[in-house]
Design a protein around this motif. Structure first.
Motif, PDB file in Angstrom:
ATOM      1  N   VAL A 248       0.641  49.684   9.777  1.00 31.63           N
ATOM      2  CA  VAL A 248       0.465  48.119   9.687  1.00 31.63           C
ATOM      3  C   VAL A 248       1.156  47.610  10.775  1.00 31.63           C
ATOM      4  O   VAL A 248       2.332  47.675  10.767  1.00 31.63           O
ATOM      5  CB  VAL A 248       0.651  47.635   8.274  1.00 31.63           C
TER       6      VAL A 248
ATOM      7  N   CYS B  55       1.673  40.866   7.117  1.00 35.52           N
ATOM      8  CA  CYS B  55       1.773  41.846   6.393  1.00 35.52           C
ATOM      9  C   CYS B  55       3.168  42.247   6.372  1.00 35.52           C
ATOM     10  O   CYS B  55       3.914  42.744   5.296  1.00 35.52           O
ATOM     11  CB  CYS B  55       0.730  42.820   6.472  1.00 35.52           C
TER      12      CYS B  55
ATOM     13  N   ALA C 139       4.988  45.471   4.315  1.00 32.11           N
ATOM     14  CA  ALA C 139       3.809  46.403   4.652  1.00 32.11           C
ATOM     15  C   ALA C 139       4.177  47.457   5.670  1.00 32.11           C
ATOM     16  O   ALA C 139       4.377  46.675   6.751  1.00 32.11           O
ATOM     17  CB  ALA C 139       2.642  45.582   4.667  1.00 32.11           C
TER      18      ALA C 139
ATOM     19  N   PHE D  59      -8.949  42.147   7.964  1.00 31.03           N
ATOM     20  CA  PHE D  59      -8.041  41.471   8.568  1.00 31.03           C
ATOM     21  C   PHE D  59      -8.761  39.994   9.049  1.00 31.03           C
ATOM     22  O   PHE D  59      -8.102  39.074   8.787  1.00 31.03           O
ATOM     23  CB  PHE D  59      -7.508  41.876   9.934  1.00 31.03           C
TER      24      PHE D  59
ATOM     25  N   VAL E 140      -3.205  45.756   1.096  1.00 29.85           N
ATOM     26  CA  VAL E 140      -3.100  46.212   2.448  1.00 29.85           C
ATOM     27  C   VAL E 140      -2.995  47.650   2.393  1.00 29.85           C
ATOM     28  O   VAL E 140      -3.664  48.201   3.244  1.00 29.85           O
ATOM     29  CB  VAL E 140      -1.819  45.655   2.818  1.00 29.85           C
TER      30      VAL E 140
ATOM     31  N   LEU F 292      -6.946  48.640   2.342  1.00 30.39           N
ATOM     32  CA  LEU F 292      -7.871  47.946   2.902  1.00 30.39           C
ATOM     33  C   LEU F 292      -8.834  47.417   1.710  1.00 30.39           C
ATOM     34  O   LEU F 292     -10.123  47.114   2.245  1.00 30.39           O
ATOM     35  CB  LEU F 292      -8.392  48.380   4.081  1.00 30.39           C
TER      36      LEU F 292
ATOM     37  N   SER G  77       0.107  42.916  -1.607  1.00 21.45           N
ATOM     38  CA  SER G  77      -1.113  42.585  -1.547  1.00 21.45           C
ATOM     39  C   SER G  77      -1.400  40.809  -1.394  1.00 21.45           C
ATOM     40  O   SER G  77       0.084  40.428  -1.221  1.00 21.45           O
ATOM     41  CB  SER G  77      -2.016  42.800  -3.020  1.00 21.45           C
TER      42      SER G  77
END
Length: 545
Positions: A318, A323, A328, A355, A434, A437, A491
């Motif tokens: 990521v 994020c 993340a 995204f 995240v 997805l 998240s």
């Protein structure tokens, strides 16, 4: 409770002919999946034409409530053990068609249910093989007497499948109306905007026919000024010379061919063979609107996602600044092999979808508005009682974020969105995970069709609150936990707000390798002034060390 024709109305739950509680029906449906090959193999369609209770009446001599008064059934002592069953987990294996909303009664006319009558009328129509569950619920809600009284419901995953099959109908691109705004045909007004996921830089093919075939395509335009419901586009290219006479048509039609929002993808250069292979794979997808929206970036440039070879597998990192700000780092997707092009493309399509909707906003038009988001621990006093905040529950949302240390026993949480303004809003609530997805639908407003003469009230009324996960109409509470093998999980609770109704079903997305193609956006919006924005609240869940 489902009370069947041969039920013993005065009997107990331990005697033959008893009614069946909804939690027991859930276990029966689950058992079918387990015994017949598992959730992934077997899908079921469950239809209920009954109401939530047997009380109340609307005083009509022609319609009767489909329910009975029960004198007092004994509830099984093991019902609390049954309540551990997760409704969200169960709905992955089946689709539920219900005659009415949880707070409504179902009615019957003559010798059959009003809902059944409408359902059979639809099933008798031609071209049933093209009917999806989304189409079905739309037609049911448009049925005059149902929309006024019952509000039919459809729950489950993959509602874009055709009825009675496991097949998914190929996604149809949304068709927008578009008109020429000036004599020189350099400026166009497109009836669609940011709430449909349209961003500046998006490209559209302009057609003279609503079917939008290759023969009707006359030009391409690009979005330059995107508002919530309308977009100003500039002429990009003509299909033929001389320039097509656009003014001969009262209305034209546009289909999106390129997303304005790009997924910024960084391909690791350490393995040049894989890097060149992936770059060519992406460039070859000339007819794929999602993959064409990927912008390959160089090392040092801002990116959303990075891919590299980790032995025989693809490693996803990521890079999105929003994020990473909350911790993340990696996607928990470990089963994509470096030589499986289709699997990789599916993940990248899902990343584009994820995204694009995570970043969707109206430039904070409502961010400083009178809204408050709360996160509370909730509990149940008994199986039949609703989820409610724990005694002295504290609001866990501080400084526009929710930061939780995972607790023993994995407590449940609910959310409350408070609207302190004097305007009602339609609110759709999603959780964006995240690490895989996944986009989970938490709450969607019930949208009535334009054929209804009733005013459509917002799901977030003026001066009131929308409760998600607790209260009489708040649905199921949620566990917030750290996935196995991770120290934390990031998240985002994302709330879509608008003063006009909109269909947000296409946002929901399954996790990792189950990612489907995006169903696309719902089509043209009503023109005119409109309030639209999103509220995004990060949720950080840390493992207890």
């Amino acid at each position: 409770m489902a009370v069947f024709a041969d039920a013993a109305i005065t009997g107990s739950l331990n005697e033959p002919g008893r009614g069946i509680l909804d939690i027991e029906l859930g276990h029966i449906i689950e058992d079918i999946s387990v015994k017949k090959g598992g959730l992934r193999i077997l899908y079921k369609l469950v239809i209920f034409d009954c109401c939530h209770s047997g009380s109340g009446t609307r005083g009509s001599a022609n319609f009767r409530i489909r329910g009975v008064e029960l004198p007092g059934y004994k509830i099984p002592e093991n019902i609390n053990a049954l309540s551990s069953f997760s409704r969200d987990h169960n709905r992955r294996s089946h689709i539920l068609l219900a005659a009415c909303a949880p707070d409504k009664e179902a009615y019957e006319i003559g010798n059959h249910g009003l809902f059944t009558d409408a359902l059979l009328a639809i099933f008798r129509k031609p071209n049933l093989e093209d009917l999806t569950y989304l189409d079905l619920i739309t037609q049911l809600q448009a049925y005059r007497q149902l929309i006024n009284w019952q509000i039919p419901q459809c729950e489950g995953l993959k509602l874009d499948r055709t009825v009675f099959t496991l097949e998914t109908r190929p996604s149809k691109a949304a068709v927008y109306t578009i008109q020429v705004e000036d004599e020189a045909a350099t400026s166009f007004r497109l009836e669609g905007g940011r709430r449909h996921g349209i961003a500046n830089g998006a490209q559209f093919a302009v057609h003279t026919d609503k079917r939008c075939t290759s023969e009707s395509r006359v030009a391409y335009v690009v979005a330059q000024d995107t508002q919530p419901s309308v977009t100003t586009c500039a002429f990009l290219a003509s299909i033929s010379e001389p320039l097509h006479p656009f003014h001969h048509y009262d209305v034209l039609y546009a289909v999106q061919t390129l997303h304005g929002h790009s997924l910024r993808l960084l391909i690791d250069q350490d393995d040049q063979h894989c890097g060149l292979q992936w770059k060519k794979l992406i460039e070859d997808q000339v007819n794929d609107i999602s993959i064409r929206s990927i912008h390959l970036v160089r090392p040092g440039e801002e990116a959303d996602l990075a891919i590299s070879a980790d032995g025989e597998n693809v490693l996803f990192k990521v890079k999105n600044a929003k994020c990473r700000e909350y911790g993340a780092r990696d996607l928990s997707i470990r089963d994509v092999r470096v030589n499986t092009d289709k699997h990789l493309l599916d993940i990248l399509r899902g990343a584009v979808h994820f995204f694009r909707h995570l970043d969707l906003s109206n430039f904070d038009a409502l961010r400083n508005g009178p809204f408050e988001v709360q996160c509370l621990k909730v509990e149940k006093k008994s199986f039949f009682s609703p989820w409610m905040p724990e005694p002295n529950a504290l609001n866990l949302c501080h400084d526009h974020k929710i930061d939780i240390v995972e607790n023993k026993g994995a407590p449940y949480y609910g959310f409350e969105i408070k609207n302190r303004s004097s305007y009602p809003f339609h609110a759709a609530v999603f959780m964006f995970n995240v690490h895989n997805l996944q986009i989970i639908r938490y709450d969607l407003p019930v949208n009535k069709t334009p054929s209804s003469n009733q005013a459509v009230s917002g799901s977030l009324p003026a001066g009131q609150s929308l409760r998600v996960g607790f209260g009489d109409s708040g649905g199921d509470a949620r566990r917030l936990t750290v996935p196995d093998g991770q120290n934390s999980d990031i998240s985002f609770l994302k709330i879509f707000l608008s003063d006009t109704p909109h269909d947000y079903l296409g946002i929901e997305q399954e996790p990792s390798s189950d990612l489907p193609f995006s169903r696309g956006d719902s089509g043209p919006a009503k023109s005119g002034h409109e309030l639209f924005d999103t509220l995004t609240v990060p949720i950080i869940i840390r493992a207890r060390i």
